[in-house]
Design an enzyme around this catalytic site. Structure first.
Site, PDB file in Angstrom:
ATOM      1  N   THR A 149      -8.462  -9.107  -7.483  1.00 45.50           N
ATOM      2  CA  THR A 149      -8.888  -9.112  -6.085  1.00 45.50           C
ATOM      3  C   THR A 149      -9.742 -10.346  -5.829  1.00 45.50           C
ATOM      4  O   THR A 149     -10.496 -10.768  -6.709  1.00 45.50           O
ATOM      5  CB  THR A 149      -9.700  -7.843  -5.723  1.00 45.50           C
ATOM      6  OG1 THR A 149     -10.337  -8.048  -4.455  1.00 45.50           O
ATOM      7  CG2 THR A 149     -10.788  -7.523  -6.737  1.00 45.50           C
TER       8      THR A 149
ATOM      9  N   ARG B 297       0.868  -1.169   0.000  1.00 44.85           N
ATOM     10  CA  ARG B 297       0.000   0.000   0.000  1.00 44.85           C
ATOM     11  C   ARG B 297       0.904   1.218   0.000  1.00 44.85           C
ATOM     12  O   ARG B 297       1.917   1.232   0.693  1.00 44.85           O
ATOM     13  CB  ARG B 297      -0.927  -0.031   1.204  1.00 44.85           C
ATOM     14  CG  ARG B 297      -2.197  -0.764   0.779  1.00 44.85           C
ATOM     15  CD  ARG B 297      -2.788  -1.723   1.673  1.00 44.85           C
ATOM     16  NE  ARG B 297      -3.951  -2.312   0.992  1.00 44.85           N
ATOM     17  CZ  ARG B 297      -4.371  -3.541   1.152  1.00 44.85           C
ATOM     18  NH1 ARG B 297      -3.715  -4.345   1.931  1.00 44.85           N
ATOM     19  NH2 ARG B 297      -5.431  -3.977   0.529  1.00 44.85           N
TER      20      ARG B 297
ATOM     21  N   ASP C 234     -15.498  -7.342  -6.136  1.00 46.58           N
ATOM     22  CA  ASP C 234     -16.354  -6.170  -5.902  1.00 46.58           C
ATOM     23  C   ASP C 234     -16.039  -5.020  -6.862  1.00 46.58           C
ATOM     24  O   ASP C 234     -16.244  -3.854  -6.538  1.00 46.58           O
ATOM     25  CB  ASP C 234     -16.182  -5.686  -4.446  1.00 46.58           C
ATOM     26  CG  ASP C 234     -14.742  -5.313  -4.130  1.00 46.58           C
ATOM     27  OD1 ASP C 234     -13.838  -5.658  -4.925  1.00 46.58           O
ATOM     28  OD2 ASP C 234     -14.508  -4.676  -3.080  1.00 46.58           O
TER      29      ASP C 234
ATOM     30  N   ASP D  59     -10.052  -2.298  -6.077  1.00 49.09           N
ATOM     31  CA  ASP D  59     -10.752  -1.029  -6.231  1.00 49.09           C
ATOM     32  C   ASP D  59      -9.847   0.190  -6.014  1.00 49.09           C
ATOM     33  O   ASP D  59      -9.821   1.123  -6.830  1.00 49.09           O
ATOM     34  CB  ASP D  59     -11.880  -1.057  -5.181  1.00 49.09           C
ATOM     35  CG  ASP D  59     -12.827   0.090  -5.331  1.00 49.09           C
ATOM     36  OD1 ASP D  59     -13.089   0.461  -6.485  1.00 49.09           O
ATOM     37  OD2 ASP D  59     -13.277   0.621  -4.297  1.00 49.09           O
TER      38      ASP D  59
HETATM   39  P1  ADP Z   1      -6.927  -2.536  -3.348  1.00 50.42           P
HETATM   40  O1  ADP Z   1      -6.337  -2.141  -4.641  1.00 50.42           O
HETATM   41  O2  ADP Z   1      -6.756  -3.990  -3.070  1.00 50.42           O
HETATM   42  O3  ADP Z   1      -8.353  -2.049  -3.214  1.00 50.42           O
HETATM   43  P2  ADP Z   1      -6.049  -0.386  -1.554  1.00 50.42           P
HETATM   44  O4  ADP Z   1      -7.409   0.208  -1.438  1.00 50.42           O
HETATM   45  O5  ADP Z   1      -5.229  -0.473  -0.326  1.00 50.42           O
HETATM   46  O6  ADP Z   1      -6.075  -1.854  -2.171  1.00 50.42           O
HETATM   47  O7  ADP Z   1      -5.240   0.471  -2.635  1.00 50.42           O
HETATM   48  C1  ADP Z   1      -3.944   0.108  -3.011  1.00 50.42           C
HETATM   49  C2  ADP Z   1      -3.161   1.334  -3.356  1.00 50.42           C
HETATM   50  O8  ADP Z   1      -3.816   2.047  -4.422  1.00 50.42           O
HETATM   51  C3  ADP Z   1      -3.051   2.356  -2.247  1.00 50.42           C
HETATM   52  O9  ADP Z   1      -2.022   2.055  -1.332  1.00 50.42           O
HETATM   53  C4  ADP Z   1      -2.728   3.614  -3.024  1.00 50.42           C
HETATM   54  O10 ADP Z   1      -1.376   3.625  -3.427  1.00 50.42           O
HETATM   55  C5  ADP Z   1      -3.600   3.444  -4.264  1.00 50.42           C
HETATM   56  N1  ADP Z   1      -4.891   4.122  -4.054  1.00 50.42           N
HETATM   57  C6  ADP Z   1      -5.967   3.676  -3.377  1.00 50.42           C
HETATM   58  N2  ADP Z   1      -6.946   4.602  -3.367  1.00 50.42           N
HETATM   59  C7  ADP Z   1      -6.478   5.669  -4.033  1.00 50.42           C
HETATM   60  C8  ADP Z   1      -6.998   6.971  -4.348  1.00 50.42           C
HETATM   61  N3  ADP Z   1      -8.233   7.341  -3.969  1.00 50.42           N
HETATM   62  N4  ADP Z   1      -6.214   7.814  -5.037  1.00 50.42           N
HETATM   63  C9  ADP Z   1      -4.981   7.437  -5.437  1.00 50.42           C
HETATM   64  N5  ADP Z   1      -4.413   6.242  -5.166  1.00 50.42           N
HETATM   65  C10 ADP Z   1      -5.149   5.363  -4.479  1.00 50.42           C
END
Ligand code: ADP
Length: 333
Positions: free
Chosen positions: A138, A84, A142, A115
């Site tokens: 994922t 992350r 979702d 997401d």
């Molecule tokens: P996933 O992709 O599994 O949903 P996360 O929600 O932790 O996992 O998002 C992974 C990474 O994507 C984050 O650590 C960040 O670098 C990037 N990210 C998530 N949300 C945003 C956002 N709103 N704007 C920019 N980058 C984002």
């Protein structure tokens, strides 16, 4: 099986980067392999970003070749590692990333993630015009705009394997088991595991839990001669929910135990289905970059590969399929 869309070759990128970001999912490795080998087949160089967006932000990119993706098809997780990266949430950091990529001669980016990762991919594409293709990676399924995600099938099968084992004990000891599955507040895994695993009830996130109604259903089952039951609980915002429910059911005369599957659902060798999905989507990502497409996610709709604007993916919530909850109930009685 998914048909690979045939696209016109408009502009072949010289060099592309591949990123796996967010929560890992089984099938990310076959997707990496497909992107790398399809690109090399077309004469495109590939770099891998280490640890998700962190590799882009810190300019930690490593060359990938056919050998670097050898023997990974059957392995869970991601050989590129995932992370992350809070810095990537900043527009100034994303602008810097795009500049650095241009400087390195990179002309396309493939992001595999959930997401959050796809939201970050969209912002990068929208703000800087950089060609980005997202792939839904994922276990949660979702992601708006795709019927399926890379890793979902494996996670459902892992959940089912666990449920089948727990059922043996539930049956031998005449108990109720509440099995909590992952799914990050979305409930897709719970629905699938509940239906395919013959659960008496499936408790979804954000749905009111009616304990007296649950007790009534268990009483009814007992009267019909069923002395053990399984209830699938979707992980939600309350980490104590499943244990608390087990306590409440026990108080109402049903010996209940909680079992939280947790991270075992995130790992494991990807199923054939996930390998096929990852391989076709990965190859198609390269085709879409060569067709000069960007700011899209490739998913599956009605059995075919579909390109969806990343803007929609980032902004819209995927609804749960209707009728499945009732069907699970009908079939379990
Ligand atoms: P996933 O992709 O599994 O949903 P996360 O929600 O932790 O996992 O998002 C992974 C990474 O994507 C984050 O650590 C960040 O670098 C990037 N990210 C998530 N949300 C945003 C956002 N709103 N704007 C920019 N980058 C984002």
């Amino acid at each position: 099986m998914w048909n690979l869309p045939v696209l016109p070759r408009v502009r072949q990128p010289r060099r592309i980067v591949i990123v796996t970001s967010g929560g890992d999912s089984p099938g990310m490795n076959p997707a990496i392999r497909a992107v790398v080998r399809s690109a090399i087949h077309c004469g495109i160089e590939v770099l891998g970003s280490d640890r998700g967006y962190t590799g882009l932000v810190e300019d930690e990119l490593r060359p990938m070749n056919t050998a670097s993706v050898g023997n990974i098809l059957h392995r869970g997780g991601t050989v590129l590692k995932s992370d992350r990266c809070d810095a990537f949430r900043e527009p100034t950091v994303r602008a810097r990333v795009a500049q650095a990529l241009h400087k390195r001669g990179v002309e396309g980016l493939v992001v595999i993630g959930g997401d959050g990762s796809l939201t970050g991919a969209h912002l990068l594409a929208e703000e800087t015009g950089f060609p980005v293709i997202g792939l839904p990676g994922t276990i949660d399924n979702d992601i708006y705009g795709t019927d399926d995600t890379i890793g979902f099938d494996t996670a459902v099968n892992t959940g089912l394997e666990a449920i089948d084992r727990i059922r043996d004990t539930a049956h031998s000891h005449e108990r109720v088991f509440l099995v909590e599955v992952m799914g990050r507040s979305s409930g897709f895994i719970a629905l699938a595991v509940g239906l395919a695993g013959g659960a008496e009830s499936v408790l979804l996130p954000d749905c009111r839990i009616d304990v007296p109604e649950l007790v009534q259903r268990l009483n009814l089952s007992k009267r019909r001669g069923k002395n053990s039951s399984l209830i699938v609980v979707a992980e939600g915002h309350d980490p104590q929910l499943t244990a608390r429910l087990a306590g409440q059911l026990t108080e109402h005369g049903h010996q209940a135990r909680a079992c939280i599957l947790g991270h075992i659902q995130r790992g494991g060798s990807p199923t054939g289905h996930d390998r096929l999905l990852a391989s076709t989507l990965g190859a198609s990502a390269v085709d879409h970059l060569c067709a000069d497409k960007g700011d899209i996610m490739l998913g599956v709709q009605a059995g075919c590969i579909a390109a969806v604007p990343l803007r929609d993916v980032a902004g819209l919530r995927k609804p749960l399929p209707t009728g499945i909850l009732d069907l699970a109930r009908i079939l379990a009685t």
